[in-house]
Scaffold this motif. Structure first.
Motif, PDB file in Angstrom:
ATOM      1  N   ARG A  84     -16.218   1.389   4.115  1.00  0.00           N
ATOM      2  CA  ARG A  84     -15.281   0.873   3.116  1.00  0.00           C
ATOM      3  C   ARG A  84     -15.636   1.350   1.717  1.00  0.00           C
ATOM      4  O   ARG A  84     -14.764   1.474   0.860  1.00  0.00           O
ATOM      5  CB  ARG A  84     -15.246  -0.660   3.186  1.00  0.00           C
ATOM      6  CG  ARG A  84     -14.650  -1.146   4.519  1.00  0.00           C
ATOM      7  CD  ARG A  84     -14.799  -2.626   4.695  1.00  0.00           C
ATOM      8  NE  ARG A  84     -14.042  -3.377   3.707  1.00  0.00           N
ATOM      9  CZ  ARG A  84     -14.242  -4.665   3.460  1.00  0.00           C
ATOM     10  NH1 ARG A  84     -15.173  -5.336   4.116  1.00  0.00           N
ATOM     11  NH2 ARG A  84     -13.518  -5.278   2.552  1.00  0.00           N
ATOM     12  N   ARG A 127     -13.964   4.528   1.009  1.00  0.00           N
ATOM     13  CA  ARG A 127     -12.528   4.466   0.716  1.00  0.00           C
ATOM     14  C   ARG A 127     -12.281   3.438  -0.369  1.00  0.00           C
ATOM     15  O   ARG A 127     -12.946   3.459  -1.394  1.00  0.00           O
ATOM     16  CB  ARG A 127     -11.762   4.049   1.979  1.00  0.00           C
ATOM     17  CG  ARG A 127     -11.942   4.971   3.164  1.00  0.00           C
ATOM     18  CD  ARG A 127     -11.209   4.422   4.391  1.00  0.00           C
ATOM     19  NE  ARG A 127     -11.999   3.430   5.117  1.00  0.00           N
ATOM     20  CZ  ARG A 127     -11.730   2.120   5.169  1.00  0.00           C
ATOM     21  NH1 ARG A 127     -10.700   1.619   4.531  1.00  0.00           N
ATOM     22  NH2 ARG A 127     -12.505   1.293   5.857  1.00  0.00           N
ATOM     23  N   SER A 128     -11.397   2.531  -0.103  1.00  0.00           N
ATOM     24  CA  SER A 128     -10.872   1.578  -1.083  1.00  0.00           C
ATOM     25  C   SER A 128     -11.859   1.141  -2.171  1.00  0.00           C
ATOM     26  O   SER A 128     -11.691   1.515  -3.330  1.00  0.00           O
ATOM     27  CB  SER A 128     -10.291   0.366  -0.360  1.00  0.00           C
ATOM     28  OG  SER A 128     -11.286  -0.353   0.316  1.00  0.00           O
ATOM     29  N   TYR A 175     -13.403   3.723  -4.456  1.00  0.00           N
ATOM     30  CA  TYR A 175     -12.600   4.397  -5.476  1.00  0.00           C
ATOM     31  C   TYR A 175     -13.047   3.989  -6.876  1.00  0.00           C
ATOM     32  O   TYR A 175     -12.850   4.734  -7.818  1.00  0.00           O
ATOM     33  CB  TYR A 175     -11.110   4.084  -5.298  1.00  0.00           C
ATOM     34  CG  TYR A 175     -10.511   4.675  -4.039  1.00  0.00           C
ATOM     35  CD1 TYR A 175     -10.984   5.893  -3.537  1.00  0.00           C
ATOM     36  CD2 TYR A 175      -9.488   4.041  -3.359  1.00  0.00           C
ATOM     37  CE1 TYR A 175     -10.442   6.439  -2.384  1.00  0.00           C
ATOM     38  CE2 TYR A 175      -8.936   4.589  -2.203  1.00  0.00           C
ATOM     39  CZ  TYR A 175      -9.423   5.785  -1.718  1.00  0.00           C
ATOM     40  OH  TYR A 175      -8.888   6.333  -0.581  1.00  0.00           O
ATOM     41  N   TYR A 202      -3.909   8.634  -3.718  1.00  0.00           N
ATOM     42  CA  TYR A 202      -3.544   7.353  -4.334  1.00  0.00           C
ATOM     43  C   TYR A 202      -2.040   7.112  -4.248  1.00  0.00           C
ATOM     44  O   TYR A 202      -1.588   5.999  -3.973  1.00  0.00           O
ATOM     45  CB  TYR A 202      -3.975   7.319  -5.804  1.00  0.00           C
ATOM     46  CG  TYR A 202      -5.455   7.162  -6.031  1.00  0.00           C
ATOM     47  CD1 TYR A 202      -6.306   6.687  -5.030  1.00  0.00           C
ATOM     48  CD2 TYR A 202      -6.016   7.471  -7.262  1.00  0.00           C
ATOM     49  CE1 TYR A 202      -7.659   6.552  -5.258  1.00  0.00           C
ATOM     50  CE2 TYR A 202      -7.376   7.328  -7.499  1.00  0.00           C
ATOM     51  CZ  TYR A 202      -8.195   6.870  -6.496  1.00  0.00           C
ATOM     52  OH  TYR A 202      -9.539   6.717  -6.734  1.00  0.00           O
ATOM     53  N   ILE A 242      -1.054   6.040  -0.877  1.00  0.00           N
ATOM     54  CA  ILE A 242      -1.402   4.626  -0.661  1.00  0.00           C
ATOM     55  C   ILE A 242      -0.373   3.724  -1.334  1.00  0.00           C
ATOM     56  O   ILE A 242       0.046   2.705  -0.779  1.00  0.00           O
ATOM     57  CB  ILE A 242      -2.814   4.322  -1.224  1.00  0.00           C
ATOM     58  CG1 ILE A 242      -3.882   5.063  -0.405  1.00  0.00           C
ATOM     59  CG2 ILE A 242      -3.092   2.816  -1.221  1.00  0.00           C
ATOM     60  CD1 ILE A 242      -5.279   4.976  -0.991  1.00  0.00           C
ATOM     61  N   ASP A 248       1.510   0.996   0.736  1.00  0.00           N
ATOM     62  CA  ASP A 248       1.119  -0.420   0.613  1.00  0.00           C
ATOM     63  C   ASP A 248       1.889  -1.198  -0.438  1.00  0.00           C
ATOM     64  O   ASP A 248       1.897  -2.429  -0.409  1.00  0.00           O
ATOM     65  CB  ASP A 248      -0.383  -0.531   0.299  1.00  0.00           C
ATOM     66  CG  ASP A 248      -1.238  -0.001   1.441  1.00  0.00           C
ATOM     67  OD1 ASP A 248      -0.667   0.283   2.514  1.00  0.00           O
ATOM     68  OD2 ASP A 248      -2.467   0.125   1.249  1.00  0.00           O
ATOM     69  N   GLN A 275      -4.082  -6.091  -6.846  1.00  0.00           N
ATOM     70  CA  GLN A 275      -4.493  -4.883  -6.121  1.00  0.00           C
ATOM     71  C   GLN A 275      -3.715  -3.657  -6.628  1.00  0.00           C
ATOM     72  O   GLN A 275      -4.271  -2.578  -6.812  1.00  0.00           O
ATOM     73  CB  GLN A 275      -4.230  -5.054  -4.614  1.00  0.00           C
ATOM     74  CG  GLN A 275      -4.835  -6.307  -4.007  1.00  0.00           C
ATOM     75  CD  GLN A 275      -6.269  -6.104  -3.520  1.00  0.00           C
ATOM     76  OE1 GLN A 275      -6.905  -5.123  -3.882  1.00  0.00           O
ATOM     77  NE2 GLN A 275      -6.755  -7.046  -2.731  1.00  0.00           N
ATOM     78  N   LEU A 295      -4.907  -0.070  -8.338  1.00  0.00           N
ATOM     79  CA  LEU A 295      -4.472   1.238  -7.838  1.00  0.00           C
ATOM     80  C   LEU A 295      -3.797   2.043  -8.940  1.00  0.00           C
ATOM     81  O   LEU A 295      -3.997   3.253  -9.070  1.00  0.00           O
ATOM     82  CB  LEU A 295      -3.510   1.060  -6.653  1.00  0.00           C
ATOM     83  CG  LEU A 295      -2.970   2.340  -6.020  1.00  0.00           C
ATOM     84  CD1 LEU A 295      -4.101   3.210  -5.491  1.00  0.00           C
ATOM     85  CD2 LEU A 295      -1.975   2.028  -4.911  1.00  0.00           C
ATOM     86  N   ARG A 325     -10.615  -6.738  -8.600  1.00  0.00           N
ATOM     87  CA  ARG A 325     -10.608  -6.868  -7.142  1.00  0.00           C
ATOM     88  C   ARG A 325     -11.305  -8.162  -6.728  1.00  0.00           C
ATOM     89  O   ARG A 325     -10.842  -8.864  -5.825  1.00  0.00           O
ATOM     90  CB  ARG A 325     -11.319  -5.660  -6.534  1.00  0.00           C
ATOM     91  CG  ARG A 325     -11.424  -5.700  -5.049  1.00  0.00           C
ATOM     92  CD  ARG A 325     -10.645  -4.570  -4.431  1.00  0.00           C
ATOM     93  NE  ARG A 325     -10.818  -4.494  -2.995  1.00  0.00           N
ATOM     94  CZ  ARG A 325     -10.527  -3.426  -2.268  1.00  0.00           C
ATOM     95  NH1 ARG A 325     -10.036  -2.363  -2.854  1.00  0.00           N
ATOM     96  NH2 ARG A 325     -10.687  -3.417  -0.972  1.00  0.00           N
TER      97      ARG A 325
END
Lengths: 182, 182
Positions: free
Chosen positions: A24, A27-28, A31, A129, A132, A136, A149, A153, B101
DNA sequence: TAAACCATGTAACATGTTACATGATTTT
DNA sequence: AAAATCATGTAACATGTTACATGGTTTA
């Protein structure tokens, strides 16, 4: 002191083993807060010793066996405390900008190639990005959690957009420099 | 491994003592590579031991006495090597995005105040950069060296512009959230 | 059954931060 | 003469990076 809090956030979102956390952080979460598996295992040990997380009970935890962790109430409280507290912006350190300053003194050999490479990397990241975002956060109404969230992003997208544009501008400038200066 | 190269660049631009370097790392160079005086003194010691820089000869260098350094040919060569070599972008770490987050999980108390504070700081920084641009890079033709310096300053201006806009956007989003979510 | 991968770690080192120490010079 | 500031450092610790170790499980 943010790595422990990054891990607490990740574990609250979903209890995980060290390796799953590592994935994780590629990824997310990674970032905006990266970490290697060595860092993660070390920090998991500390957080467990401090009573902020605990290993989920399994049969017999042996070396080489998956071990999942969950956040304890004390851990959630610590994360809430940290989130609510004021923090000063950390000083930035950007090797690429430093390099241009150095290049102004010792010459620009090799710099253009690397600017092109960086531009390519930032374009890919931007595309990732945006993909995504399409997947999402389709247009329409979001829940308050989604909005937070999405906001994060958006920062990623705008930052990559900035770098892409700046690198294009920089390359255009270099193209205009007399050849012996490149 | 960029601190030694930041110091070499600074010393090539102008031979300096530790304190003078510290001051410069609070301004110009520090805009993209910050360092405290402790780091600087430690690194100056290493660079001297490696024969990349040397202390300028003075009468009797005592503790508490100013000591200036200059770059030796080996130091310039090392900086040129580093500048020409390809480098991968470092992973970013942004505590503010991490905090959002975390706030999505443990609640957003205290976050808005800090977003406002950060917005204020970024606006000041942006104003400072724009003042420098007005002063040091008036419209007209620049030398190739100036163009590189200007390019770096432009990155700073565009980055601060991004943060300012993003923070304004974030605050607007928060204003729309239901009160208990703030 | 050998190779590749999964999963968790250790060790050594580089870098960055925080707190404190020391003598010299300037200011009140 | 005391206080503040200049200038250079030390020490301890936190964080991040790189290289390697170890046993278990899957794949060729």
């Amino acid at each position: 002191m943010s790595l422990p809090h990054a891990i607490l956030t990740a574990l609250l979102e979903k209890p995980s083993s060290g390796l799953e956390l590592t994935r994780r952080f590629d990824r997310s979460i990674g970032y905006f807060w990266s970490a290697t598996h060595q860092q993660i295992y070390r920090e998991l040990g500390k957080l467990e010793a401090e009573g902020l997380i605990r290993a989920l009970p399994t049969e017999q935890p042996v070396r080489g066996q998956k071990k999942s962790y969950e956040v304890l109430p004390a851990g959630r409280a610590e994360l809430a405390r940290w989130t609510a507290a004021a923090q000063d912006p950390r000083p930035h350190r950007d090797p690429l900008l430093l390099r241009l300053r150095a290049a102004a003194v010792v010459g620009t050999e090799g710099v253009v190639d690397d600017l092109r490479r960086h531009l390519d990397l930032h374009r890919r990241q931007l595309a990732e990005y945006e993909e995504i975002e399409r997947r999402d956060f389709p247009p329409g109404k979001d829940s308050p959690q989604d909005r937070l969230q999405h906001l994060v992003l958006r920062a990623g997208i705008d930052l990559e957009t900035f770098w892409t544009r700046w690198l294009e501008h920089a390359l255009a400038e270099f193209a205009e420099l007399p050849t012996e200066q490149r």
